[in-house]
Design a protein around this motif. Structure first.
Motif, PDB file in Angstrom:
ATOM      1  N   SER A   1       1.737   8.506   2.094  1.00  0.00           N
ATOM      2  CA  SER A   1       3.030   9.180   3.094  1.00  0.00           C
ATOM      3  C   SER A   1       3.262   7.933   3.752  1.00  0.00           C
ATOM      4  N   LYS A   2       2.835   7.247   4.324  1.00  0.00           N
ATOM      5  CA  LYS A   2       2.761   6.148   5.645  1.00  0.00           C
ATOM      6  C   LYS A   2       3.749   5.411   4.657  1.00  0.00           C
ATOM      7  N   ILE A   3       3.053   4.926   3.024  1.00  0.00           N
ATOM      8  CA  ILE A   3       3.773   3.800   2.275  1.00  0.00           C
ATOM      9  C   ILE A   3       5.058   4.429   1.287  1.00  0.00           C
ATOM     10  N   TYR A   4       4.935   5.450   1.211  1.00  0.00           N
ATOM     11  CA  TYR A   4       6.452   6.163   0.666  1.00  0.00           C
ATOM     12  C   TYR A   4       7.622   7.064   1.896  1.00  0.00           C
TER      13      TYR A   4
ATOM     14  N   GLU B   1      -6.267  -7.873   0.680  1.00  0.00           N
ATOM     15  CA  GLU B   1      -5.498  -6.293   0.543  1.00  0.00           C
ATOM     16  C   GLU B   1      -6.001  -6.439   2.265  1.00  0.00           C
ATOM     17  N   LYS B   2      -6.868  -6.329   2.660  1.00  0.00           N
ATOM     18  CA  LYS B   2      -7.708  -5.718   3.609  1.00  0.00           C
ATOM     19  C   LYS B   2      -6.676  -6.195   5.243  1.00  0.00           C
ATOM     20  N   ARG B   3      -6.673  -7.365   4.470  1.00  0.00           N
ATOM     21  CA  ARG B   3      -6.128  -8.298   6.633  1.00  0.00           C
ATOM     22  C   ARG B   3      -4.304  -8.017   6.376  1.00  0.00           C
ATOM     23  N   LEU B   4      -3.938  -8.055   4.941  1.00  0.00           N
ATOM     24  CA  LEU B   4      -2.687  -8.143   5.078  1.00  0.00           C
ATOM     25  C   LEU B   4      -2.008  -6.183   4.610  1.00  0.00           C
TER      26      LEU B   4
ATOM     27  N   GLU C   1       4.624 -16.109   1.289  1.00  0.00           N
ATOM     28  CA  GLU C   1       4.021 -16.869   0.495  1.00  0.00           C
ATOM     29  C   GLU C   1       2.665 -16.425  -0.056  1.00  0.00           C
ATOM     30  N   VAL C   2       1.774 -16.063   1.617  1.00  0.00           N
ATOM     31  CA  VAL C   2       0.691 -15.367   1.078  1.00  0.00           C
ATOM     32  C   VAL C   2       0.615 -13.869   0.469  1.00  0.00           C
ATOM     33  N   CYS C   3       0.982 -13.487   0.745  1.00  0.00           N
ATOM     34  CA  CYS C   3       1.126 -12.078  -0.211  1.00  0.00           C
ATOM     35  C   CYS C   3       1.532 -11.632  -1.313  1.00  0.00           C
ATOM     36  N   ASP C   4       2.486 -12.901  -1.773  1.00  0.00           N
ATOM     37  CA  ASP C   4       2.645 -13.281  -2.942  1.00  0.00           C
ATOM     38  C   ASP C   4       1.358 -13.309  -4.299  1.00  0.00           C
ATOM     39  N   TYR C   5       0.830 -14.821  -3.144  1.00  0.00           N
ATOM     40  CA  TYR C   5      -0.051 -15.237  -4.071  1.00  0.00           C
ATOM     41  C   TYR C   5      -1.574 -14.257  -4.755  1.00  0.00           C
ATOM     42  N   PHE C   6      -1.355 -13.350  -4.146  1.00  0.00           N
ATOM     43  CA  PHE C   6      -2.363 -12.497  -3.729  1.00  0.00           C
ATOM     44  C   PHE C   6      -2.096 -11.045  -4.794  1.00  0.00           C
ATOM     45  N   PHE C   7      -0.933 -11.175  -4.719  1.00  0.00           N
ATOM     46  CA  PHE C   7      -0.131 -10.139  -5.340  1.00  0.00           C
ATOM     47  C   PHE C   7       0.205 -10.560  -6.794  1.00  0.00           C
ATOM     48  N   VAL C   8       0.047 -11.491  -7.094  1.00  0.00           N
ATOM     49  CA  VAL C   8       0.579 -11.665  -8.906  1.00  0.00           C
ATOM     50  C   VAL C   8      -0.963 -12.083  -8.902  1.00  0.00           C
ATOM     51  N   GLU C   9      -2.371 -12.656  -9.029  1.00  0.00           N
ATOM     52  CA  GLU C   9      -2.705 -12.324  -8.890  1.00  0.00           C
ATOM     53  C   GLU C   9      -3.324 -10.996  -9.129  1.00  0.00           C
ATOM     54  N   ARG C  10      -3.553  -9.822  -8.512  1.00  0.00           N
ATOM     55  CA  ARG C  10      -3.733  -8.746  -8.725  1.00  0.00           C
ATOM     56  C   ARG C  10      -2.973  -7.842 -10.194  1.00  0.00           C
ATOM     57  N   ARG C  11      -1.974  -8.411  -9.774  1.00  0.00           N
ATOM     58  CA  ARG C  11      -1.025  -7.635 -11.588  1.00  0.00           C
ATOM     59  C   ARG C  11      -1.489  -8.234 -11.898  1.00  0.00           C
ATOM     60  N   LYS C  12      -2.309  -9.368 -12.509  1.00  0.00           N
ATOM     61  CA  LYS C  12      -2.826 -10.072 -13.349  1.00  0.00           C
ATOM     62  C   LYS C  12      -4.498  -9.850 -13.553  1.00  0.00           C
ATOM     63  N   GLN C  13      -5.223  -9.050 -12.527  1.00  0.00           N
ATOM     64  CA  GLN C  13      -6.333  -8.600 -12.996  1.00  0.00           C
ATOM     65  C   GLN C  13      -5.950  -7.497 -13.409  1.00  0.00           C
TER      66      GLN C  13
ATOM     67  N   ALA D   1       0.448  -2.174   0.836  1.00  0.00           N
ATOM     68  CA  ALA D   1       1.602  -1.459   1.219  1.00  0.00           C
ATOM     69  C   ALA D   1       1.926  -1.765  -1.053  1.00  0.00           C
ATOM     70  N   ALA D   2       1.519  -3.289  -0.787  1.00  0.00           N
ATOM     71  CA  ALA D   2       2.572  -3.931  -2.365  1.00  0.00           C
ATOM     72  C   ALA D   2       1.174  -3.358  -3.286  1.00  0.00           C
ATOM     73  N   VAL D   3       0.543  -3.628  -3.498  1.00  0.00           N
ATOM     74  CA  VAL D   3      -0.500  -3.216  -4.179  1.00  0.00           C
ATOM     75  C   VAL D   3      -1.046  -1.864  -4.753  1.00  0.00           C
ATOM     76  N   PHE D   4      -0.665  -1.247  -3.725  1.00  0.00           N
ATOM     77  CA  PHE D   4      -0.291   0.337  -3.519  1.00  0.00           C
ATOM     78  C   PHE D   4       0.337   0.751  -4.244  1.00  0.00           C
ATOM     79  N   ARG D   5       1.896   0.607  -4.125  1.00  0.00           N
ATOM     80  CA  ARG D   5       2.568   0.804  -4.518  1.00  0.00           C
ATOM     81  C   ARG D   5       2.799   0.726  -6.331  1.00  0.00           C
ATOM     82  N   LEU D   6       2.521  -0.999  -6.798  1.00  0.00           N
ATOM     83  CA  LEU D   6       1.841  -1.107  -7.520  1.00  0.00           C
ATOM     84  C   LEU D   6       1.117  -0.499  -8.864  1.00  0.00           C
ATOM     85  N   LYS D   7      -0.661   0.024  -7.949  1.00  0.00           N
ATOM     86  CA  LYS D   7      -1.155   1.437  -8.089  1.00  0.00           C
ATOM     87  C   LYS D   7      -0.904   2.098  -9.144  1.00  0.00           C
ATOM     88  N   VAL D   8       0.540   3.145  -7.996  1.00  0.00           N
ATOM     89  CA  VAL D   8       0.951   4.241  -7.821  1.00  0.00           C
ATOM     90  C   VAL D   8       1.973   4.052  -9.053  1.00  0.00           C
ATOM     91  N   ASN D   9       2.342   2.596  -8.925  1.00  0.00           N
ATOM     92  CA  ASN D   9       3.597   2.933 -10.110  1.00  0.00           C
ATOM     93  C   ASN D   9       2.709   2.978 -12.248  1.00  0.00           C
TER      94      ASN D   9
END
Length: 285
Positions: A205-208, A161-164, A132-144, A169-177
């Protein structure tokens, strides 16, 4: 005036919980000036008392409005509840507090939950809360990233992102894609993510679970194959240029080395495959 949850706890206490509640109130008062949420982990013994946890949830949720983490006693009590391993307690915490906070866009509460998850290292009982918490911040990062308005600041997004780790990892993938299709260079992609090349390679390497060079090469091959398959009318020279090849010779070398086919042969094979797929579709095979 903000609700004082320590005072509320001391109100009409259910029979049999008087001693536990008195002791808890004393400890919570001593933690009010704690500099970090890590101090609240000392409340873990109280989390084993399931009946006490349900009483705390009743106190937090039966108010006219959703509780605020800035209210006296709210933060340590939330940490205590997060430390409970009881399934029903965790379900109530999720459905009666976390989800309503998310739907109401209560950023201060969601940021504090980042601290709770960070300090508890996200044990299994908190997986749903973490989602739930990750989705909240991920959606807002995607909007930004899409230049849409968001109530969150860059500092708040970075803090979450630093805490979780799952969120990072999800935001890193979003940016890479998002940026990966623009380049075939690890150095350029690292720059787009505002990272040094060495840091980017390590994170990737750690994420992918593979090297950035290999991933970029696979993406390039995929784009070439899609262009050849679905745009058969395009000249090979145009396909080569679209995929970053400066000369026909370099494009030919890449195809023969990486895909074991010459560009013209690969072009024909992929188009024949598309025609066969369409034939089967129209015939209902």
């Amino acid at each position: 005036m903000k609700t004082d949850f320590i005072e509320l706890l001391s109100g009409i206490v259910p029979a049999g919980l008087e001693q536990a509640v008195t002791a808890l109130c004393g400890e919570v008062k001593g933690l009010l000036n704690a500099r970090t949420p890590k101090r609240y982990l000392t409340l873990e013994p109280y989390a084993r008392n399931t009946r006490l946890c349900h009483y705390l949830l009743d106190v937090l949720t039966r108010q006219p409005a959703l509780p605020e983490v800035s209210a006296p006693g709210c933060r340590p009590l939330l940490m205590l509840l997060a430390l409970s391993e009881d399934t029903e307690v965790q379900n109530r915490l999720l459905h009666e507090l976390v989800e309503p906070w998310r739907k109401a866009c209560r950023t201060p509460e969601m940021l504090y939950l980042c601290d709770v998850l960070y300090q508890t290292r996200i044990p299994r009982p908190l997986y749903n809360m973490c989602n739930e918490v990750c989705d909240y911040f991920f959606v807002e990062r995607r909007k930004q990233m899409s230049l849409q308005p968001t109530p969150l600041t860059e500092a708040e997004l970075q803090y979450a992102e630093k805490r979780l780790k799952p969120l990072y990892a999800a935001v890193f993938r979003l940016k890479v894609n998002r940026y990966g299709y623009r380049t075939n260079s690890v150095e350029e992609l690292a720059g787009m993510l505002c990272m040094s090349v060495s840091t980017f390679r390590e994170k990737f390497s750690k994420i992918y679970r593979q090297s950035a060079n290999k991933w970029l090469q696979e993406q390039r091959i995929g784009r070439i194959q899609r262009d050849m398959k679905y745009h058969y009318d395009r000249p090979l020279k145009e396909i080569a240029g679209r995929n970053g090849f400066e000369s026909a010779n370099r494009f030919w070398e890449f195809c023969t080395e990486q895909m074991k086919r010459s560009p013209s042969k690969l072009h024909k094979e992929l188009y024949d495959k598309l025609c066969e797929e369409r034939r089967k579709f129209y015939l209902g095979e």
